[in-house]
Scaffold this active site. Structure first.
Site, short mmCIF file in Angstrom:
data_model
loop_
_atom_site.label_atom_id
_atom_site.label_comp_id
_atom_site.label_asym_id
_atom_site.label_seq_id
_atom_site.Cartn_x
_atom_site.Cartn_y
_atom_site.Cartn_z
N SER A 40 15.07 -27.88 -22.22
CA SER A 40 14.59 -26.53 -22.52
C SER A 40 14.07 -25.68 -23.20
CB SER A 40 16.16 -26.00 -23.47
OG SER A 40 15.82 -26.02 -25.03
N HIS A 144 21.45 -28.34 -22.52
CA HIS A 144 21.68 -29.56 -22.84
C HIS A 144 23.15 -30.54 -22.85
CE1 HIS A 144 19.00 -29.48 -26.26
NE2 HIS A 144 18.08 -29.36 -24.79
N GLN A 152 23.12 -23.49 -28.02
CA GLN A 152 22.59 -24.46 -27.85
C GLN A 152 23.35 -25.39 -28.94
OE1 GLN A 152 18.46 -25.50 -25.15
NE2 GLN A 152 18.32 -26.22 -27.29
N GLU A 153 22.57 -25.42 -30.03
CA GLU A 153 22.78 -26.61 -31.15
C GLU A 153 23.77 -25.37 -32.50
OE1 GLU A 153 19.23 -27.89 -31.34
OE2 GLU A 153 18.82 -27.90 -29.04
N GLU A 194 21.79 -34.98 -26.39
CA GLU A 194 21.50 -35.42 -27.61
C GLU A 194 22.48 -35.23 -28.91
OE1 GLU A 194 18.80 -31.93 -29.96
OE2 GLU A 194 17.43 -32.08 -28.44
N ASP A 230 20.39 -23.49 -32.76
CA ASP A 230 19.06 -23.14 -32.21
C ASP A 230 19.53 -23.02 -30.75
OD1 ASP A 230 17.01 -23.29 -29.80
OD2 ASP A 230 16.49 -24.85 -30.13
N GLU A 271 17.38 -20.63 -35.13
CA GLU A 271 15.81 -20.96 -34.38
C GLU A 271 16.34 -20.31 -32.85
OE1 GLU A 271 14.99 -25.33 -33.65
OE2 GLU A 271 14.41 -25.03 -31.34
N ASP A 298 10.30 -21.87 -31.83
CA ASP A 298 10.37 -23.35 -30.97
C ASP A 298 9.73 -22.44 -29.91
OD1 ASP A 298 10.51 -25.06 -29.07
OD2 ASP A 298 12.56 -25.03 -29.15
N LYS A 323 6.64 -29.99 -31.92
CA LYS A 323 6.80 -30.80 -31.18
C LYS A 323 5.57 -30.80 -30.55
CE LYS A 323 11.22 -29.10 -29.20
NZ LYS A 323 11.71 -27.59 -28.57
N HIS A 351 12.46 -33.78 -32.42
CA HIS A 351 12.44 -34.24 -31.21
C HIS A 351 12.07 -33.25 -29.57
CE1 HIS A 351 16.77 -34.04 -31.18
NE2 HIS A 351 16.70 -33.44 -31.96
N ARG A 352 12.87 -34.06 -28.71
CA ARG A 352 13.46 -33.02 -27.98
C ARG A 352 14.80 -33.86 -27.73
NH1 ARG A 352 8.71 -29.72 -25.82
NH2 ARG A 352 10.77 -28.81 -25.52
N SER A 353 14.81 -33.28 -26.02
CA SER A 353 16.29 -33.38 -25.22
C SER A 353 16.33 -34.72 -25.21
CB SER A 353 17.46 -32.11 -24.62
OG SER A 353 16.51 -32.23 -23.96
N LYS A 374 13.80 -32.01 -37.17
CA LYS A 374 14.83 -31.85 -36.48
C LYS A 374 15.22 -33.12 -35.31
CE LYS A 374 15.77 -28.95 -32.56
NZ LYS A 374 16.10 -27.64 -32.26
P1 PGA Z 1 14.53 -29.28 -25.12
O1 PGA Z 1 15.48 -28.39 -26.32
O2 PGA Z 1 13.76 -30.67 -25.67
O3 PGA Z 1 15.56 -29.39 -23.95
O4 PGA Z 1 13.44 -28.54 -24.87
C1 PGA Z 1 15.68 -28.65 -27.59
C2 PGA Z 1 15.18 -27.52 -28.66
O5 PGA Z 1 15.42 -26.62 -27.71
O6 PGA Z 1 14.58 -27.50 -29.97
ZN ZN Z 2 14.03 -25.28 -29.24
#
Ligand code: PGA
Ligand code: ZN
Length: 397
Positions: A40, A144, A152-153, A194, A230, A271, A298, A323, A351-353, A374
Site C-alpha cells: 500500500s 494486505h 488495513q491494520e 504481515e 493504520d 495512521e 505515512d 520508512k 517495516h514494510r509489508s 511498527k
Molecule cells: P506497506 O504497508 O508496507 O504495504 O506500504 C504498510 C503501511 O501502510 O504502513
Molecule cells: Zn501505513
C-alpha cells in the site's frame, strides 16, 4: 574506505525478489542489508525499480562513485554519492531499493569497523535511554489481505509495558487472544502479509475483537495495552469519498467517524486516517483529537522532509511514520526524524509489508529515540526485528 559493493536479488516475505547489498571496507568492515517493499505504497514515495533493473543501474552508476572513494562511516558522503549517481529527486534511476540497501549496508560496515553495534554508531554518544514501544499488527485487511477488514491494520499498543521484551511478548499474546476470540466466534481466519489475522469480518466486529483481546491480555500481564489503527485511507479513497464495504463516507464523515472511534476505543494511534493529498482534513482531525491520540502520517509524509514541513505548517498530524525505503537513504531518513522531533512530532519507525530478516530498523529506532516501532508481531521476518530489539535492550541498559 569502501572497497567493494555487491548487489544480489534475495527473497522477501511475499516471495518476491528484493535487493540485498554487501559493503566491504579496506579495513575489513562488512555490512549487509536488504530493501523492504510496500504493497500500500504512497503516491509520493521514492521509486522502487524491478530488482534486476535496480541492481544493473546501481552497478553502473552508483558503485563506481563509492568504491575506493567514500568512507563507509561518512554516511552523508555515501548517501550524497547515491544521490549524485541517481540524479533524480526520487531515485528513479538506480531505484530506491538499491539505494536504501547500499545506504544501510554502508552504515553496518562502518559499525563493524568500529566494533560497535549499529544503534550505537547511528545514535552516537548522546543517544537517549528510551526504548520504542512496539506496535503489533493483530488483525488486518485492506491491501494486505483479501476479503478481510477495510481498515488495513488493527495494532496492539502496549503503552504501559515496563520493558521492551514485556511489550513484545504482550503483543504476541494479544495476537493469540484475538485468534482465540475468532475461534470462540466460529470464525476461521488466514493471515495477511504481515502475519495479522485476516478474518472475513466487518470493521465493527474487528473493533470488538481487538477491544476484548487487549483487555484480556492487559488483565493477564498487569499493564496497560491500548490499540490503534493504520486506516491506509488513500487506498480506499476514490471519487471524493472513502469506499467501505458497507457504503461510502465523505471526507467530513470520515473525520467524524475516526474521531468517534478515538473516543469510543481510547485509541492510542491512528495512521493515515485520511487521503494522502488532504492536509486540510488531517489538520481538522488533529485539531479535534490530536491531544488524545497520535495522528500519524505515512502515505501523507512518505518520510520526506518537504512533505513533513508542509504538514507542520498546516498542523496536519502530530506524528510521522518513518520508512527508510520511502525516501531511499539513511541520511534523508534521519533528516525527516530530526525535523519531526524539532517540531514536537512523535516518530514511529516502520517495516514494510514485504520484509526480509534485515534488522536495521530496530537499530534505527533505538538510535533516534523513537517513541514507537511498527514491525508486526509473529511472522519470522517481523520477529527478526523484535528479537533484535530485545537483544539491544539487554545490551544497552
Ligand atoms: P506497506 O504497508 O508496507 O504495504 O506500504 C504498510 C503501511 O501502510 O504502513
Ligand atoms: Zn501505513
Amino acid at each position: 574506505q569502501i572497497s567493494s559493493i555487491s548487489l544480489r536479488r534475495v527473497l522477501d516475505s511475499r516471495g518476491n525478489p528484493t535487493v540485498e547489498a554487501d559493503v566491504l571496507t579496506e579495513s575489513g568492515g562488512f555490512g549487509r542489508a536488504a530493501a523492504p517493499s510496500g504493497a500500500s505504497t504512497g503516491e509520493y514515495e521514492a521509486i522502487e525499480l524491478p530488482p534486476k533493473e535496480a541492481i544493473a543501474n546501481a552497478r553502473e552508476h552508483a558503485v563506481p562513485r563509492l568504491v575506493d572513494t567514500v568512507y563507509a562511516g561518512d554516511q552523508r558522503a555515501v548517501d550524497g554519492a547515491l544521490r549524485a549517481a541517481d540524479g533524480t529527486e526520487n531515485f528513479s534511476e538506480i531505484g530506491a531499493n538499491s539505494a536504501v540497501a547500499i545506504s544501510m549496508a554502508a552504515a553496518k560496515a562502518a559499525a563493524d569497523v568500529l566494533g560497535a553495534p549499529l544503534y550505537q554508531h547511528l545514535g552516537g554518544a548522546f543517544r537517549g535511554e528510551n526504548f520504542p514501544v512496539p506496535l503489533g499488527n493483530v488483525i488486518g485487511g485492506g491491501e494486505h489481505a483479501k476479503d478481510a477488514t477495510d481498515i488495513q491494520e488493527f495494532l496492539a499498543a502496549p503503552v504501559g509495558a515496563p520493558s521492551v521484551s514485556e511489550a513484545v511478548f504482550a503483543n504476541a499474546k494479544v495476537h493469540g487472544a484475538a485468534g482465540d476470540i475468532l475461534d470462540e466466534r466460529g470464525i476461521g481466519a488466514g493471515k495477511g502479509d504481515e502475519g495479522a489475522w485476516a478474518p472475513p469480518v466487518s470493521d465493527a466486529e474487528a473493533f470488538e475483537i481487538m477491544d476484548e483481546a487487549v483487555s484480556r491480555v492487559s488483565e493477564e500481564v498487569g499493564f496497560e495495552i491500548k490499540f490503534g489503527l493504520d486506516v491506509a485511507a488513500s487506498e480506499m479513497y476514490d471519487e471524493g469519498a472513502y469506499q467501505y464495504s458497507d457504503g461510502e463516507k465523505s471526507p467530513d464523515e470520515q473525520i467524524e467517524y475516526i474521531a468517534e472511534l478515538v473516543e469510543e476505543y481510547d485509541l492510542a494511534y491512528v495512521e493515515d486516517p485520511l487521503d494522502e493529498n488532504d492536509y486540510e482534513a488531517f489538520a481538522e482531525l488533529t485539531e479535534q483529537v490530536g491531544d488524545q491520540t497520535l495522528i500519524c502520517g505515512d502515505d501523507l509524509f512518505v518520510t520526506n522532509v518537504s512533505r513533513l514541513q508542509d504538514g507542520i505548517d498546516q498542523g496536519a498530524a502530530n506524528s510521522i511514520l518513518i520508512k527508510p525505503n520511502q525516501i531511499g537513504s539513511l541520511s534523508d531518513t534521519v533528516d525527516a526524524i530530526e525535523l519531526a522531533v524539532r517540531n514536537g512530532y512523535e516518530t514511529i519507525i516502520s517495516h514494510r509489508s514485504g520484509e526480509t530478516e534485515d534488522t536495521t530498523i530496530a537499530h534505527l529506532a533505538v538510535a533516534t529515540d523513537a517513541g514507537f516501532i511498527k514491525t508486526g508481531t509473529v511472522a519470522g521476518e517481523r520477529t527478526a526485528k523484535l528479537n533484535e530489539l530485545i537483544r539491544i535492550a539487554e545490551d544497552a541498559v
